[in-house]
Structures are given as C-alpha cells and as structure tokens.
Design a protein around this motif. Structure first.
Motif, PDB file in Angstrom:
ATOM      1  N   SER A  15       0.830  -1.214   0.000  1.00  0.00           N
ATOM      2  CA  SER A  15       0.000   0.000   0.000  1.00  0.00           C
ATOM      3  C   SER A  15       0.863   1.262   0.000  1.00  0.00           C
ATOM      4  CB  SER A  15      -0.973   0.001   1.192  1.00  0.00           C
ATOM      5  OG  SER A  15      -0.271  -0.071   2.405  1.00  0.00           O
ATOM      6  N   PHE A  16       1.972   1.236   0.748  1.00  0.00           N
ATOM      7  CA  PHE A  16       2.818   2.443   0.790  1.00  0.00           C
ATOM      8  C   PHE A  16       3.591   2.635  -0.511  1.00  0.00           C
ATOM      9  CE2 PHE A  16       2.847   4.830   4.763  1.00  0.00           C
ATOM     10  CZ  PHE A  16       1.956   4.087   5.512  1.00  0.00           C
ATOM     11  N   THR A  17       4.044   1.541  -1.109  1.00  0.00           N
ATOM     12  CA  THR A  17       4.775   1.671  -2.374  1.00  0.00           C
ATOM     13  C   THR A  17       3.839   2.225  -3.446  1.00  0.00           C
ATOM     14  OG1 THR A  17       6.177  -0.164  -1.719  1.00  0.00           O
ATOM     15  CG2 THR A  17       6.198   0.406  -4.054  1.00  0.00           C
ATOM     16  N   ALA A  18       2.597   1.752  -3.449  1.00  0.00           N
ATOM     17  CA  ALA A  18       1.629   2.250  -4.453  1.00  0.00           C
ATOM     18  C   ALA A  18       1.336   3.730  -4.220  1.00  0.00           C
ATOM     19  CB  ALA A  18       0.341   1.429  -4.381  1.00  0.00           C
ATOM     20  N   ALA A  19       1.067   4.120  -2.977  1.00  0.00           N
ATOM     21  CA  ALA A  19       0.715   5.520  -2.701  1.00  0.00           C
ATOM     22  C   ALA A  19       1.908   6.448  -2.886  1.00  0.00           C
ATOM     23  CB  ALA A  19       0.170   5.639  -1.276  1.00  0.00           C
ATOM     24  N   ASN A  20       3.130   5.917  -2.679  1.00  0.00           N
ATOM     25  CA  ASN A  20       4.331   6.755  -2.727  1.00  0.00           C
ATOM     26  C   ASN A  20       4.662   7.244  -4.132  1.00  0.00           C
ATOM     27  OD1 ASN A  20       6.435   8.040  -1.320  1.00  0.00           O
ATOM     28  ND2 ASN A  20       7.881   6.435  -1.928  1.00  0.00           N
ATOM     29  N   VAL A  21       4.016   6.676  -5.134  1.00  0.00           N
ATOM     30  CA  VAL A  21       4.193   7.161  -6.510  1.00  0.00           C
ATOM     31  C   VAL A  21       3.897   8.660  -6.560  1.00  0.00           C
ATOM     32  CG1 VAL A  21       3.187   7.000  -8.843  1.00  0.00           C
ATOM     33  CG2 VAL A  21       3.701   4.924  -7.540  1.00  0.00           C
ATOM     34  N   ASN A  22       2.962   9.106  -5.744  1.00  0.00           N
ATOM     35  CA  ASN A  22       2.576  10.522  -5.739  1.00  0.00           C
ATOM     36  C   ASN A  22       3.399  11.374  -4.770  1.00  0.00           C
ATOM     37  OD1 ASN A  22       0.486  10.015  -7.565  1.00  0.00           O
ATOM     38  ND2 ASN A  22      -0.845   9.316  -5.890  1.00  0.00           N
ATOM     39  N   TYR A  23       4.248  10.759  -3.947  1.00  0.00           N
ATOM     40  CA  TYR A  23       4.984  11.530  -2.930  1.00  0.00           C
ATOM     41  C   TYR A  23       6.502  11.436  -3.078  1.00  0.00           C
ATOM     42  CZ  TYR A  23       0.428  11.951  -0.773  1.00  0.00           C
ATOM     43  OH  TYR A  23      -0.897  12.234  -0.549  1.00  0.00           O
ATOM     44  N   GLN A  24       6.975  10.306  -3.607  1.00  0.00           N
ATOM     45  CA  GLN A  24       8.410  10.135  -3.898  1.00  0.00           C
ATOM     46  C   GLN A  24       9.308  10.253  -2.663  1.00  0.00           C
ATOM     47  OE1 GLN A  24       9.558   9.128  -6.884  1.00  0.00           O
ATOM     48  NE2 GLN A  24       7.467   9.039  -7.629  1.00  0.00           N
ATOM     49  N   ALA A 309      -1.884   4.934   4.114  1.00  0.00           N
ATOM     50  CA  ALA A 309      -0.668   5.229   3.342  1.00  0.00           C
ATOM     51  C   ALA A 309      -0.705   6.673   2.834  1.00  0.00           C
ATOM     52  CB  ALA A 309      -0.544   4.248   2.177  1.00  0.00           C
ATOM     53  N   THR A 310      -1.825   7.091   2.284  1.00  0.00           N
ATOM     54  CA  THR A 310      -1.913   8.438   1.707  1.00  0.00           C
ATOM     55  C   THR A 310      -1.737   9.501   2.784  1.00  0.00           C
ATOM     56  OG1 THR A 310      -3.389   7.559   0.048  1.00  0.00           O
ATOM     57  CG2 THR A 310      -3.402   9.929   0.311  1.00  0.00           C
ATOM     58  N   THR A 311      -2.430   9.346   3.906  1.00  0.00           N
ATOM     59  CA  THR A 311      -2.340  10.370   4.955  1.00  0.00           C
ATOM     60  C   THR A 311      -0.936  10.403   5.562  1.00  0.00           C
ATOM     61  OG1 THR A 311      -4.659  10.058   5.439  1.00  0.00           O
ATOM     62  CG2 THR A 311      -3.386  11.203   7.114  1.00  0.00           C
ATOM     63  N   THR A 312      -0.334   9.236   5.798  1.00  0.00           N
ATOM     64  CA  THR A 312       1.009   9.199   6.392  1.00  0.00           C
ATOM     65  C   THR A 312       2.019   9.881   5.478  1.00  0.00           C
ATOM     66  OG1 THR A 312       0.455   7.117   7.481  1.00  0.00           O
ATOM     67  CG2 THR A 312       2.793   7.660   7.344  1.00  0.00           C
ATOM     68  N   LEU A 313       1.953   9.552   4.184  1.00  0.00           N
ATOM     69  CA  LEU A 313       2.923  10.142   3.251  1.00  0.00           C
ATOM     70  C   LEU A 313       2.677  11.645   3.097  1.00  0.00           C
ATOM     71  CD1 LEU A 313       2.950   7.209   0.670  1.00  0.00           C
ATOM     72  CD2 LEU A 313       4.787   7.834   2.253  1.00  0.00           C
ATOM     73  N   ALA A 314       1.419  12.060   3.141  1.00  0.00           N
ATOM     74  CA  ALA A 314       1.110  13.500   3.070  1.00  0.00           C
ATOM     75  C   ALA A 314       1.605  14.210   4.326  1.00  0.00           C
ATOM     76  CB  ALA A 314      -0.400  13.701   2.888  1.00  0.00           C
ATOM     77  N   ASN A 315       1.468  13.565   5.486  1.00  0.00           N
ATOM     78  CA  ASN A 315       1.999  14.141   6.739  1.00  0.00           C
ATOM     79  C   ASN A 315       3.507  14.373   6.605  1.00  0.00           C
ATOM     80  OD1 ASN A 315      -0.458  14.068   8.087  1.00  0.00           O
ATOM     81  ND2 ASN A 315      -0.042  12.130   9.141  1.00  0.00           N
ATOM     82  N   ILE A 316       4.210  13.385   6.012  1.00  0.00           N
ATOM     83  CA  ILE A 316       5.670  13.496   5.860  1.00  0.00           C
ATOM     84  C   ILE A 316       6.009  14.624   4.872  1.00  0.00           C
ATOM     85  CG2 ILE A 316       7.747  12.262   5.072  1.00  0.00           C
ATOM     86  CD1 ILE A 316       6.333   9.645   6.102  1.00  0.00           C
ATOM     87  N   SER A 317       5.224  14.740   3.806  1.00  0.00           N
ATOM     88  CA  SER A 317       5.470  15.822   2.825  1.00  0.00           C
ATOM     89  C   SER A 317       5.252  17.183   3.471  1.00  0.00           C
ATOM     90  CB  SER A 317       4.526  15.666   1.618  1.00  0.00           C
ATOM     91  OG  SER A 317       4.882  14.526   0.892  1.00  0.00           O
ATOM     92  N   ASP A 318       4.204  17.307   4.288  1.00  0.00           N
ATOM     93  CA  ASP A 318       3.954  18.576   4.983  1.00  0.00           C
ATOM     94  C   ASP A 318       5.178  18.963   5.818  1.00  0.00           C
ATOM     95  OD1 ASP A 318       1.431  18.797   3.954  1.00  0.00           O
ATOM     96  OD2 ASP A 318       0.388  18.102   5.759  1.00  0.00           O
ATOM     97  N   PHE A 319       5.733  17.970   6.505  1.00  0.00           N
ATOM     98  CA  PHE A 319       6.901  18.223   7.352  1.00  0.00           C
ATOM     99  C   PHE A 319       8.098  18.644   6.480  1.00  0.00           C
ATOM    100  CE2 PHE A 319      10.789  16.675   9.455  1.00  0.00           C
ATOM    101  CZ  PHE A 319      10.693  17.359  10.654  1.00  0.00           C
TER     102      PHE A 319
END
Ligand code: NAD
Length: 335
Positions: A15-24, A309-319
C-alpha cells in the motif's frame, strides 16, 4: 525524505509503495518492531514511521533524536506507546492518521457481536465436520437489546448507527458528549454506572488514557447485568484481563469479543503457530467457549490501508515542506 519504516508487513509495503508514486519519499522497510534495541536501525533517517505496537518510549526517542530523527510518523490513530513529553523535549514532532476508516473498526465490532451471538465460529467448524446439530448454537435477537457505547467519537458513532439498524436501544458514555449521538433514534447519554447496569452489549470505543486504563475492572464488571456481551476493538489495556477472566467464570460476562489485548505486542502481528505461547493469561482466555479473539485486525480493510498510506505520506510531505502539520499530536502537560 528518507523514512525508516518499522514493523513492515507485506501489505504495508504494497500500500505504501503504491501511494508513494505521488509523494516520492525514500522508504526503507524494516520488519522488526521499533524499540530501544532496534532504534539504531534508523540512524540518519530524519523520519521514522511506526505502528500500534512499536515502542517509542523515552529510551527509543533519545536514540532516535541522537541519530537525527526529527519526525515520528504514526501510521495509526492511537499514540499510547509514544512518550509525547520526551518527544517534545527532544524536538521530535509526532504526526498520526486520526481517521482512516472508522467504518472498518465499527464494522469489525459489529462482526464480533454477530459472531459471538450466533456462534458463527462454532457453526463454521461444525458444518465442515459434517455435524449439523444445532445444540449449543442458540443466539438471541439483537432487535430490542440495549447496547452501551463507551466513547462516542468517530468509531463509536458509526457502531451506534449500525446497532440502531438492528433495532437496538443505545446508551452512550463519553467524557465529552456530542449532539450527534443524541440525534440517533433511541440513543441517550447516561453515567458509566447506568450504562454498565442496563446494557446487554457493551462496546469500548474510547482511547487508552491514564483515566481509561482498566476502565473494565472487577468493580465495573460487578455492575454489569449477568451475561453481558463485552466487545473491545479499542485498546487492550481498557480491560483488566484478569478481572475479565473472573467475570467470565462468574457469568457476569456472557460473551467476550476482543480485537485488542493488553499484552498483544508480544503476540499479535506474527505467526506463532510453531512456538509455545508463554502468556498463561492469553491461553486461559482463549480456552473459553464464549470468547472470540481477533488479532488487531479491525482496521484491516483495503480502504483503510489506502487511506493510512496516503495520509502518512502526506503528513511526511507537509513536514518536509515546512507546512503546518494538521495531524500533529501535540504534548499537553497536565494542568
Ligand atoms: P475518537 O477520538 O474519534 O473518539 C474517542 C471518543 O472517546 C471521543 O468521543 C472522546 O471524547 C471519548 N473519550 C475520551 N476520553 C474518554 C473517557 N475518559 N471516557 C469515555 N470516553 C472518552 O477516536 P476513534 O477514531 O473513534 O477511535 C477510538 C479508538 O479506537 C482509538 O483510541 C483507538 O485506540 C481505537 N482503534 C482501534 C483500531 C483497531 O484496529 N482495533 C483501529 C483504529 C482505532
């Protein structure tokens, strides 16, 4: 950002690998639990991603801080295993996923109610064994039952709506009542003793806090109706397990359905089928015919994994971008 991802399972990677396509972000998956012994693995990772049974106590946090970690990204809602005060002192920010799919957890609580009541766990095995007897499978109508909901937040509200659908009466107890609950037909707030004394089914949906630790104990069990069904999909330590075992033996607790267990961090999320489980309390609990245990899977739906996955990766991007951390868990000293 470089993210050290602890307690990684195959479904997390997917799930994280799939969602990370948008966050890198640069994700490194570690299968082991985060604790003082494994924190060293996160050396030079500015972000550590953890789950419900990872242990971010003072020692873990001190090691992480010394190694350069600045963000602890929880991929769950509860944060009871994080020493928030120490994190704040060390300058480590903490973010979480406050809501991913409250439906997943509420629906699992309802599944436990039905499984216990209609003895689906027994019936399934019996029929597979060509045993079609109905002896011992007697249930009761949910229609007309009184259901006590302890904690009427996001999950508790959905659980209440589901039980209303069965035609149940609803009693709510919450430290911070909300109007949404009383807007449900046949729902009203009562004190905890009233809820305990009048509910046929009690479901726990409040967080684990110092004031809710062992909320269900010998004293509160004594106040329940004989044969009460107790459901816990929240956190294990809401229930004093030893007291629950006595409650089952005395018949006060007629059915127990739990997705969480006080000492679950040593058992859950792993295949122990080839080992001897040394936790006598857990083994005793398992042995009762009116107990159904699932291994912290209430959150585990496809929808929830995608949202986590989406919210966690977005939280990291915000940081990473210096944006406000909308899902930050801020340490609040007791007044
Ligand atoms: P929420 O914050 O929306 O709701 C919690 C409710 O509990 C709130 O209404 C709050 O006022 C109430 N509360 C706080 N202190 C209380 C007290 N002392 N007594 C009674 N009520 C109190 O949280 P949520 O999203 O509904 O989640 C509830 C819990 O479910 C979480 O804390 C978490 O532990 C658990 N959970 C379990 C799983 C799982 O897979 N089993 C998954 C997600 C969440």
């Amino acid at each position: 950002m470089k993210v050290a991802f602890f307690s990684a399972k195959s479904f997390d990677r997917k799930s994280f690998t799939a969602a990370n396509v948008n966050y890198q972000h640069e994700l490194t998956f570690f299968e082991g639990q985060l604790n003082p012994n494994t924190a060293v693995l996160a050396a030079d990772f500015p972000v550590v991603c953890m789950f419900v049974n990872d242990i971010a106590n003072a020692t873990t946090l001190e090691i992480l801080a010394a190694q350069g970690t600045r963000l602890l990204a929880l991929r769950c809602a509860g944060y009871n295993t994080v020493d928030l005060q120490r994190a704040a002192e060390l300058g480590i920010k903490v973010v979480r996923v406050p809501a991913y799919s409250p439906y997943a957890v509420a629906e699992h609580a309802a599944a436990l109610v039905l499984t216990l009541n209609r003895k689906i766990y027994k019936a399934y095995n019996r029929v597979r064994d060509d045993n079609f007897s109905l002896e011992g499978l007697l249930g009761f109508d949910l229609h007309g039952c009184t259901v006590g909901v302890v904690g009427t937040g996001k999950i508790g509200m959905i659980f209440a709506e589901i039980m209303k659908g069965f035609g149940c009466y609803l009693l709510g107890y919450d430290a911070y009542p909300n109007n949404g609950f009383t807007a449900i037909d046949n729902a009203r707030y009562v004190s905890l003793p009233e809820l305990l004394a009048n509910s046929d089914i009690i479901s726990l949906h409040c967080p684990l806090l110092p004031e809710t630790h062992h909320l269900i104990n010998a004293n509160t069990i004594a106040q329940m109706k004989p044969g009460t069904m107790l459901i816990n999909t929240s956190r294990g330590a809401l229930i004093d397990t030893a007291a629950a075992i006595e409650g089952i033996k005395s018949g006060k607790i007629g059915y127990l359905g739990i997705d969480v267990y006080e000492q679950e961090d040593e058992i859950f999320f792993q295949d122990l089928s080839d080992t001897v489980i040394l936790d006598d309390t857990f083994q005793l609990l398992q042995s009762f015919q009116n107990v159904v245990i699932t291994a912290h899977q209430a959150f585990f739906t496809r929808n929830a994994l995608e949202a986590i996955a989406t919210t966690t990766l977005a939280n990291i991007s915000d940081f990473a971008e210096g944006q406000p951390l909308k899902n930050e868990v801020v340490y609040q000293p007791l007044a």
